[in-house]
Enzyme design. Structure first.
Site: not given
Ligand code: CAA
Ligand code: NAD
Length: 293
Positions: A119, A140
């Site tokens: 990330s 990503h």
């Molecule tokens: N896995 C698989 N499918 C999932 C799921 C999961 N964990 N959660 C929800 N779904 C599916 C549901 O089955 C549903 O499918 P259908 O439309 O085909 O029925 C659909 O997603 C919508 O789900 P819900 O109706 O239960 O709930 P919702 O409308 O609130 O949607 C959500 C859920 C898609 C997660 C929505 O809330 C959303 O878009 N949230 C924001 C997510 C976001 O911003 N993600 C980015 C995070 S940042 C990142 O990832 C980068 C990083 O590096 C940190």
């Molecule tokens: P998580 O904690 O849910 O999962 C990480 C997993 O990696 C754990 O189950 C751990 O046991 C496993 N692990 C650690 N060392 C390992 C190894 N050497 N071999 C195999 N498995 C190993 O974390 P996450 O949220 O899935 O994040 C994983 C990566 O994805 C991070 O780099 C994170 O920044 C990135 N990411 C996270 C998100 C998010 O929304 N959580 C979104 C995009 C990218």
């Protein structure tokens, strides 16, 4: 060589989703975790998602069995050595990721392409742990991977342009819309999203509003699908804390600095939805209750 088999490392929140979409796109996929217990936990989550898709009529029962048949879980890195692409999705820590890539580099043929789902780390910092920085990209994905349509594809100054184009095309084959990003911490989305999430915590610390009121404000006032605290819990507070520290180290700007409350919650193990407690308490997952600080 065309991509025939995919390896995924880590089967947590992201790795399980990445493995699922690779198998759904028709690629035999091997996913590696550190213990059989975690392999099984990850595969169980995938099974649940696929069952939900069958119930909704999105895929047939036969298609589900085929997808499951293409997925193999393992604890052995050696089982990934014949994969053409390996996507890493383990803990957001530089040292751990570099160690893993160095081990993979020693194991895999020269042609294997390495990708990281990081990330916030720069891809260059990871690629230089190997002797193949030309065959190394950032890939990503977004949480939840089966639902979110975007993949950021990042290249470094050392990435071979042909490898980069192959990975952009691979992102599209997985059903995602690839966007091209340069090798800057946080790429495009997290550069904008992370300061917003950290600011929400600072607003809570300053008493601007309650957890629920801030969440509802951004949902109902701006049309965001989740408020910032629901999203923080969904991403994982440990992951957010690592990301904030890495981005702050790089940019030295206050907007990336992890707020004190975030640090304390991570120290307490309140890592969000996956831990059962974060800004909300998930004792009843259908009705999360805001935690009062
Ligand atoms: N896995 C698989 N499918 C999932 C799921 C999961 N964990 N959660 C929800 N779904 C599916 C549901 O089955 C549903 O499918 P259908 O439309 O085909 O029925 C659909 O997603 C919508 O789900 P819900 O109706 O239960 O709930 P919702 O409308 O609130 O949607 C959500 C859920 C898609 C997660 C929505 O809330 C959303 O878009 N949230 C924001 C997510 C976001 O911003 N993600 C980015 C995070 S940042 C990142 O990832 C980068 C990083 O590096 C940190
Ligand atoms: P998580 O904690 O849910 O999962 C990480 C997993 O990696 C754990 O189950 C751990 O046991 C496993 N692990 C650690 N060392 C390992 C190894 N050497 N071999 C195999 N498995 C190993 O974390 P996450 O949220 O899935 O994040 C994983 C990566 O994805 C991070 O780099 C994170 O920044 C990135 N990411 C996270 C998100 C998010 O929304 N959580 C979104 C995009 C990218």
């Amino acid at each position: 060589m065309p991509i025939q088999k995919v390896g995924v490392i880590g089967c947590g929140l992201m790795g399980s989703g990445i493995a699922q979409v690779c198998a759904q796109a028709g690629f035999p996929t091997v996913v590696r975790e550190v213990s059989m217990e975690l392999v099984e936990k990850g595969l169980k989550g995938i099974e649940k998602n696929l069952t939900r898709m069958v119930e909704k009529g999105a895929i047939t029962e036969a298609a589900k069995s085929e997808i499951r048949g293409r997925l193999k879980g393992t604890t052995s890195l050696g089982d990934l050595k014949d994969c053409n692409v390996i996507i890493e999705a383990i803990i957001e820590q530089l040292g751990t990721k570099r160690e893993l890539f160095a081990a993979l580099d020693a194991l895999c043929p020269k042609a294997t392409i390495f990708a990281s789902n990081t990330s916030s780390l720069t891809i260059t910092e990871l690629a230089t742990a190997t002797k193949r920085p030309d065959r190394f990209v950032g890939l990503h994905f977004f949480n939840p991977v089966p639902v979110m349509k975007l993949v950021e594809v990042a290249k470094t100054i050392a990435t071979d342009p042909a490898v980069y184009e192959e990975m952009v095309a691979f992102g599209a084959k997985l059903g995602k819309t690839p966007v091209r990003a340069s090798d800057k911490p946080g790429f495009i989305v997290n550069r904008l999203l992370v300061p917003y999430l950290l600011d929400a915590i600072r607003a809570l610390e300053e008493g601007v509003g309650s957890t629920e009121d801030i969440d509802n404000s951004m949902k109902l006032g701006c049309g965001y699908p989740m408020g910032p605290f629901t999203l923080l819990d969904f991403v994982g507070l440990d992951t957010t804390y690592y990301i904030a520290n890495i981005m702050f180290d790089e940019f030295r700007e206050k907007r990336f600095a992890p707020p004190a409350l975030l640090k304390r919650m991570v120290l307490a193990g309140w890592n969000g939805r996956k831990a059962g407690r974060g800004f909300y308490d998930y004792s009843d997952p259908q009705k999360p209750k805001p935690v009062i600080f």
